[in-house]
Design an enzyme around this catalytic site. Structure first.
Site, PDB file in Angstrom:
ATOM      1  N   GLY A  23       0.895  -1.093   0.125  1.00 30.14           N
ATOM      2  CA  GLY A  23       0.089  -0.067   0.102  1.00 30.14           C
ATOM      3  C   GLY A  23       0.856   1.267  -0.088  1.00 30.14           C
ATOM      4  O   GLY A  23       1.925   1.370   0.696  1.00 30.14           O
ATOM      5  N   ALA A  34      15.344  11.162  -1.309  1.00 22.95           N
ATOM      6  CA  ALA A  34      16.418  10.830  -0.270  1.00 22.95           C
ATOM      7  C   ALA A  34      17.374   9.824  -0.957  1.00 22.95           C
ATOM      8  O   ALA A  34      18.706   9.843  -0.758  1.00 22.95           O
ATOM      9  CB  ALA A  34      16.180  10.404   1.128  1.00 22.95           C
ATOM     10  N   ARG A  84       0.852  -4.883  -4.965  1.00 26.00           N
ATOM     11  CA  ARG A  84       1.246  -6.107  -4.109  1.00 26.00           C
ATOM     12  C   ARG A  84       1.083  -7.413  -5.015  1.00 26.00           C
ATOM     13  O   ARG A  84       0.413  -7.694  -5.687  1.00 26.00           O
ATOM     14  CB  ARG A  84      -0.160  -6.452  -3.340  1.00 26.00           C
ATOM     15  N   ASP A 115       5.454  -5.266   5.750  1.00 25.05           N
ATOM     16  CA  ASP A 115       6.044  -6.453   6.362  1.00 25.05           C
ATOM     17  C   ASP A 115       5.874  -7.471   5.145  1.00 25.05           C
ATOM     18  O   ASP A 115       6.953  -8.184   5.063  1.00 25.05           O
ATOM     19  CB  ASP A 115       4.873  -7.092   7.360  1.00 25.05           C
ATOM     20  N   THR A 138       4.406   2.543   5.469  1.00 30.56           N
ATOM     21  CA  THR A 138       3.085   1.994   5.790  1.00 30.56           C
ATOM     22  C   THR A 138       2.206   2.956   6.716  1.00 30.56           C
ATOM     23  O   THR A 138       2.843   3.297   7.826  1.00 30.56           O
ATOM     24  CB  THR A 138       2.727   0.506   6.128  1.00 30.56           C
ATOM     25  N   ILE A 139       0.816   3.363   6.195  1.00 34.68           N
ATOM     26  CA  ILE A 139       0.028   4.124   7.379  1.00 34.68           C
ATOM     27  C   ILE A 139      -0.258   3.567   8.509  1.00 34.68           C
ATOM     28  O   ILE A 139      -0.687   4.074   9.344  1.00 34.68           O
ATOM     29  CB  ILE A 139      -0.995   4.784   6.348  1.00 34.68           C
ATOM     30  N   ASP A 140       0.016   2.296   8.558  1.00 33.21           N
ATOM     31  CA  ASP A 140      -0.640   1.288   9.727  1.00 33.21           C
ATOM     32  C   ASP A 140       0.338   1.469  10.709  1.00 33.21           C
ATOM     33  O   ASP A 140       0.017   1.268  11.906  1.00 33.21           O
ATOM     34  CB  ASP A 140      -0.709  -0.134   9.386  1.00 33.21           C
ATOM     35  N   ASP A 142       2.617  -0.729  11.642  1.00 30.53           N
ATOM     36  CA  ASP A 142       2.389  -2.048  12.419  1.00 30.53           C
ATOM     37  C   ASP A 142       3.841  -2.598  12.146  1.00 30.53           C
ATOM     38  O   ASP A 142       3.500  -4.050  12.184  1.00 30.53           O
ATOM     39  CB  ASP A 142       1.287  -2.818  11.763  1.00 30.53           C
ATOM     40  N   ARG A 167     -17.554  16.222  13.878  1.00 29.57           N
ATOM     41  CA  ARG A 167     -17.971  16.504  14.949  1.00 29.57           C
ATOM     42  C   ARG A 167     -19.005  17.763  14.907  1.00 29.57           C
ATOM     43  O   ARG A 167     -20.245  17.863  15.546  1.00 29.57           O
ATOM     44  CB  ARG A 167     -16.933  17.175  15.781  1.00 29.57           C
ATOM     45  N   ARG A 175     -26.510  13.452  16.804  1.00 30.60           N
ATOM     46  CA  ARG A 175     -26.117  12.206  16.255  1.00 30.60           C
ATOM     47  C   ARG A 175     -24.822  11.233  16.713  1.00 30.60           C
ATOM     48  O   ARG A 175     -24.062  11.917  17.085  1.00 30.60           O
ATOM     49  CB  ARG A 175     -26.014  12.191  14.829  1.00 30.60           C
ATOM     50  N   GLY A 183      -6.885  -0.034   9.050  1.00 30.31           N
ATOM     51  CA  GLY A 183      -6.162  -0.781  10.069  1.00 30.31           C
ATOM     52  C   GLY A 183      -6.858  -2.093   9.966  1.00 30.31           C
ATOM     53  O   GLY A 183      -7.511  -2.324  10.915  1.00 30.31           O
ATOM     54  N   ARG A 184      -6.224  -3.079   9.048  1.00 38.10           N
ATOM     55  CA  ARG A 184      -7.112  -4.326   9.278  1.00 38.10           C
ATOM     56  C   ARG A 184      -6.734  -5.317  10.230  1.00 38.10           C
ATOM     57  O   ARG A 184      -7.571  -5.774  10.958  1.00 38.10           O
ATOM     58  CB  ARG A 184      -6.594  -5.286   7.797  1.00 38.10           C
ATOM     59  N   ALA A 199     -12.513  10.823  20.655  1.00 33.98           N
ATOM     60  CA  ALA A 199     -13.635  10.019  20.512  1.00 33.98           C
ATOM     61  C   ALA A 199     -14.012   9.466  21.841  1.00 33.98           C
ATOM     62  O   ALA A 199     -13.259   9.387  22.782  1.00 33.98           O
ATOM     63  CB  ALA A 199     -13.017   8.699  19.594  1.00 33.98           C
ATOM     64  N   ARG A 224     -24.900  12.602  31.506  1.00 35.94           N
ATOM     65  CA  ARG A 224     -24.234  13.955  31.576  1.00 35.94           C
ATOM     66  C   ARG A 224     -24.427  15.061  30.648  1.00 35.94           C
ATOM     67  O   ARG A 224     -23.651  15.864  30.565  1.00 35.94           O
ATOM     68  CB  ARG A 224     -22.680  13.849  32.185  1.00 35.94           C
ATOM     69  N   LYS A 226     -24.530  14.974  27.212  1.00 32.82           N
ATOM     70  CA  LYS A 226     -24.090  14.707  25.800  1.00 32.82           C
ATOM     71  C   LYS A 226     -25.044  14.314  24.693  1.00 32.82           C
ATOM     72  O   LYS A 226     -25.782  13.465  24.998  1.00 32.82           O
ATOM     73  CB  LYS A 226     -22.810  13.729  25.775  1.00 32.82           C
TER      74      LYS A 226
HETATM   75  O1  F6P Z   1      -1.390   0.012   3.659  1.00 26.41           O
HETATM   76  C1  F6P Z   1      -2.136  -0.521   4.500  1.00 26.41           C
HETATM   77  C2  F6P Z   1      -3.397  -0.322   4.273  1.00 26.41           C
HETATM   78  O2  F6P Z   1      -3.778   0.867   4.049  1.00 26.41           O
HETATM   79  C3  F6P Z   1      -4.470  -1.066   5.404  1.00 26.41           C
HETATM   80  O3  F6P Z   1      -4.520  -0.232   6.648  1.00 26.41           O
HETATM   81  C4  F6P Z   1      -5.585  -1.511   4.790  1.00 26.41           C
HETATM   82  O4  F6P Z   1      -6.419  -2.376   5.460  1.00 26.41           O
HETATM   83  C5  F6P Z   1      -5.000  -1.966   3.340  1.00 26.41           C
HETATM   84  O5  F6P Z   1      -3.963  -1.264   3.252  1.00 26.41           O
HETATM   85  C6  F6P Z   1      -6.057  -1.655   2.167  1.00 26.41           C
HETATM   86  O6  F6P Z   1      -5.504  -2.158   1.111  1.00 26.41           O
HETATM   87  P1  F6P Z   1      -5.794  -1.915  -0.472  1.00 26.41           P
HETATM   88  O7  F6P Z   1      -5.457  -0.479  -0.692  1.00 26.41           O
HETATM   89  O8  F6P Z   1      -5.240  -2.853  -1.134  1.00 26.41           O
HETATM   90  O9  F6P Z   1      -7.466  -2.065  -0.386  1.00 26.41           O
END
Ligand code: F6P
Length: 333
Positions: A23, A34, A84, A115, A138-140, A142, A167, A175, A183-184, A199, A224, A226
């Site tokens: 991704g 760089a 991928r 990974d 990776t944005i995750d 992880d 918000r 609502r 984040g899978r 949140a 309270r 909200k």
């Molecule tokens: O790159 C990580 C990620 O953005 C995860 O957060 C997400 O679950 C997944 O990739 C989505 O993948 P794709 O773009 O292949 O749908």
């Protein structure tokens, strides 16, 4: 402020190649820049491989000059494109990749990704001896053994910006909003966005939050005074979790809406933080590769750039700091 290590001595000129894989993540372009600029400064030749491992197998390998990476530091996505590549899980395909690289006169490969991409790089080196080095992109966030990954900060800021807007309308209409972030299998984005976005509750794959507990949290807020709530939900493995939760809340008489932020979190201009991180990780990866280090990832620990063997990184689950989750809950109630 990030601290650079003292790099080992460069062992002569090398020809290196760089690719992005998996991704995309904002800041990948800053890392490519760089890699190219630092490599050239050390007398190396630098090649860019288009479309990750798939492009490598198709011979999409082109020389990059300093000017090839001009004006990209601020751009999201990756100028090299990404993919991928499932066939890279096959041993014979990796052997072919090494042959292609060697025929081009390339001595080392820089892989920017997560990974799965590092697994490919590690196996490529293990089986063929072809030197590889990884940059966590990776944005995750992880990836084990590094505090940070390129793109995480930008994705979190994009999601928080969206929550601030949600918000406004949530409170105008009284609502509940379930905001689904990416984040899978990891809740780092969910945690950071949940805390920063204020949140009421955060649902992440690492911790099973029962539905009745979530409802209790909302009811406590209602008692309270909200009138609106934000629940941050990490997407998790099964699609549709936030929708299911909204339907459940509606059956209990609440007006609950779902907003899936999805791939908006993967795009956009990288934050200053991600540009810095990508720049220093990119230069460090090349410095290590040119000094003969490989089969490893550059990462960050307590603001110091470090080198960690792939073996310690790949397939290792990075633990979500649970005390932060509990603290987030305290601050929200
Ligand atoms: O790159 C990580 C990620 O953005 C995860 O957060 C997400 O679950 C997944 O990739 C989505 O993948 P794709 O773009 O292949 O749908």
């Amino acid at each position: 402020m990030l601290m650079l290590p003292k790099f080992p001595q460069t062992k002569g000129k090398k020809t290196i190649a760089v690719l992005t894989s998996g991704g995309d993540a904002p800041g990948m372009n800053a890392a490519i820049r760089a890699v190219v600029r630092y490599g050239l400064s050390q007398g190396s030749e630098v090649y860019g491989i288009t479309k990750g491992y798939s492009g490598l197998l198709e011979g999409e390998i082109h020389p990059l000059k300093a000017s090839s990476v001009a004006n990209i530091i601020q751009r999201g996505g990756t100028i090299l494109k990404t993919d991928r590549c499932l066939s890279f899980y096959k041993k014979e395909v990796r052997r072919e990749a090494a042959n292609i690289l060697m025929r081009k006169g390339i001595d080392g490969l820089v892989v920017i990704g997560g990974d799965g991409s590092f697994t490919g790089a590690h196996l490529l080196e293990k089986e063929t001896g072809f030197p590889t080095i990884g940059i966590p992109g990776t944005i995750d966030n992880d990836i084990a053994e590094t505090d940070d990954t390129i793109g995480f900060d930008t994705a979190v800021n994009t999601a928080i910006d969206a929550i601030d807007r949600i918000r406004d309308t949530a409170s105008s209409h009284d609502r509940i909003f379930l905001v689904e972030v990416m984040g899978r299998s990891s809740g780092f984005i969910g945690l950071q966005v949940g805390v920063g976005g204020g949140a009421e509750t955060i649902v992440v794959p690492e911790r099973h939050e029962s539905f009745s507990k979530i409802v209790k949290t909302i009811e406590r807020g209602v008692k309270r005074g909200k009138t609106s709530s934000i629940i941050v939900v990490a997407e998790g493995h099964k699609p549709g979790l936030s929708q299911k939760m909204a339907e459940n809340l509606s059956r209990r008489g609440y007006i609950a809406k779902v907003c899936i932020l999805g791939h908006t979190q993967r795009g956009g201009s990288p934050t200053a933080h991600d540009r810095m991180l990508a720049s220093f990780l990119g230069a460090s990866a090349v410095a290590y590769l040119l000094s003969g280090k490989s089969n490893a990832m550059v990462g960050v620990k307590s603001d110091k750039i470090i080198l960690v063997p792939f073996k310690k990184v790949i397939g290792v689950k990075k633990q979500l700091p649970r005390e932060l989750l509990s603290m987030a809950q305290l601050l929200a109630t």
